[in-house]
Design a protein around this motif. Sequence first.
Motif, mmCIF file in Angstrom:
data_model
loop_
_atom_site.group_PDB
_atom_site.id
_atom_site.type_symbol
_atom_site.label_atom_id
_atom_site.label_comp_id
_atom_site.label_asym_id
_atom_site.label_seq_id
_atom_site.Cartn_x
_atom_site.Cartn_y
_atom_site.Cartn_z
ATOM 1 N N ARG A 9 57.765 40.615 40.840
ATOM 2 C CA ARG A 9 58.394 40.744 39.536
ATOM 3 C C ARG A 9 57.403 41.347 38.547
ATOM 4 O O ARG A 9 56.249 40.947 38.499
ATOM 5 C CB ARG A 9 58.833 39.357 39.075
ATOM 6 C CG ARG A 9 59.752 39.401 37.878
ATOM 7 C CD ARG A 9 59.799 38.051 37.239
ATOM 8 N NE ARG A 9 60.542 37.090 38.051
ATOM 9 C CZ ARG A 9 61.692 36.546 37.659
ATOM 10 N NH1 ARG A 9 62.211 36.873 36.512
ATOM 11 N NH2 ARG A 9 62.289 35.655 38.410
ATOM 12 N N CYS A 10 57.874 42.284 37.742
ATOM 13 C CA CYS A 10 56.968 42.955 36.819
ATOM 14 C C CYS A 10 56.475 41.982 35.744
ATOM 15 O O CYS A 10 57.273 41.257 35.152
ATOM 16 C CB CYS A 10 57.645 44.152 36.178
ATOM 17 S SG CYS A 10 56.448 45.203 35.335
ATOM 18 N N PRO A 11 55.171 41.980 35.454
ATOM 19 C CA PRO A 11 54.630 41.056 34.447
ATOM 20 C C PRO A 11 55.246 41.232 33.055
ATOM 21 O O PRO A 11 55.244 40.298 32.255
ATOM 22 C CB PRO A 11 53.139 41.408 34.397
ATOM 23 C CG PRO A 11 52.848 42.053 35.708
ATOM 24 C CD PRO A 11 54.125 42.764 36.102
ATOM 25 N N CYS A 12 55.796 42.407 32.754
ATOM 26 C CA CYS A 12 56.257 42.663 31.386
ATOM 27 C C CYS A 12 57.548 41.946 31.039
ATOM 28 O O CYS A 12 57.949 41.934 29.878
ATOM 29 C CB CYS A 12 56.397 44.154 31.130
ATOM 30 S SG CYS A 12 57.938 44.849 31.756
ATOM 31 N N GLY A 13 58.227 41.365 32.041
ATOM 32 C CA GLY A 13 59.345 40.482 31.724
ATOM 33 C C GLY A 13 60.717 41.124 31.648
ATOM 34 O O GLY A 13 61.656 40.517 31.138
ATOM 35 N N THR A 14 60.868 42.332 32.155
ATOM 36 C CA THR A 14 62.202 42.935 32.158
ATOM 37 C C THR A 14 63.109 42.284 33.200
ATOM 38 O O THR A 14 64.321 42.458 33.150
ATOM 39 C CB THR A 14 62.137 44.441 32.510
ATOM 40 O OG1 THR A 14 61.336 44.589 33.683
ATOM 41 C CG2 THR A 14 61.566 45.253 31.382
ATOM 42 N N GLY A 15 62.509 41.592 34.173
ATOM 43 C CA GLY A 15 63.285 41.076 35.291
ATOM 44 C C GLY A 15 63.321 42.056 36.452
ATOM 45 O O GLY A 15 63.774 41.716 37.546
ATOM 46 N N PHE A 42 51.105 46.156 28.369
ATOM 47 C CA PHE A 42 51.016 44.711 28.584
ATOM 48 C C PHE A 42 50.724 44.435 30.059
ATOM 49 O O PHE A 42 49.854 43.623 30.406
ATOM 50 C CB PHE A 42 52.326 44.018 28.164
ATOM 51 C CG PHE A 42 52.310 42.553 28.489
ATOM 52 C CD1 PHE A 42 51.707 41.647 27.632
ATOM 53 C CD2 PHE A 42 52.860 42.082 29.673
ATOM 54 C CE1 PHE A 42 51.660 40.292 27.949
ATOM 55 C CE2 PHE A 42 52.816 40.733 29.991
ATOM 56 C CZ PHE A 42 52.214 39.838 29.130
ATOM 57 N N THR A 43 51.469 45.142 30.928
ATOM 58 C CA THR A 43 51.258 44.952 32.364
ATOM 59 C C THR A 43 49.837 45.341 32.751
ATOM 60 O O THR A 43 49.205 44.677 33.578
ATOM 61 C CB THR A 43 52.302 45.759 33.159
ATOM 62 O OG1 THR A 43 53.592 45.228 32.858
ATOM 63 C CG2 THR A 43 52.050 45.680 34.656
ATOM 64 N N ALA A 44 49.297 46.387 32.104
ATOM 65 C CA ALA A 44 47.915 46.790 32.378
ATOM 66 C C ALA A 44 46.943 45.674 31.997
ATOM 67 O O ALA A 44 45.980 45.408 32.725
ATOM 68 C CB ALA A 44 47.576 48.079 31.634
HETATM 69 ZN ZN LIG Z 1 57.337 46.254 33.566
#
Ligand SMILES: [Zn+2]
Length: 134
Positions: A9-15, A42-44
């Motif tokens: 799951r992407c850390p940025c929270g899009t789902g 943010f993910t970086a």
């Molecule tokens: Zn993301």
Amino acid sequence: MASLSDDSRCPCGTGEVFGNCCAPVLRGKPAPTAEALMRSRFTAFAVSDAAHLLATWHPSTRPGTLDLDESVLWQRLDILATSGGPFDDAARVEFAAHYRSRPGTPPEERVRGVQRENSRFVRESGRWYYVDGA
Ligand SMILES: [Zn+2]
């Protein structure tokens, strides 16, 4: 840089999964919107990808080097507001980024908190760049 598999799951929270979300931007694909660039940054932070942060920083404000604070985990991103449409070359993204100390941090050194910022972005030659934040 910490590795993250494309199907996590992407850390940025899009789902979304990482491979369909921030991974392409971290690998150099232009972000379609300022918000998408903000999410990739943010993910970086979450995966300690300083190179991406520097590459997406506008040359006028980019620091020479960047030392990421490895003692904190970036846990969650909330996008609070965005301005600027798809045809604009300037935009703002207001966000709250939640962090806390990594597991194993001694209790007396543990921190947790929220960094709020209203960030300014510009698009040049088809690429969005982070300028600064307040
Ligand atoms: Zn993301």
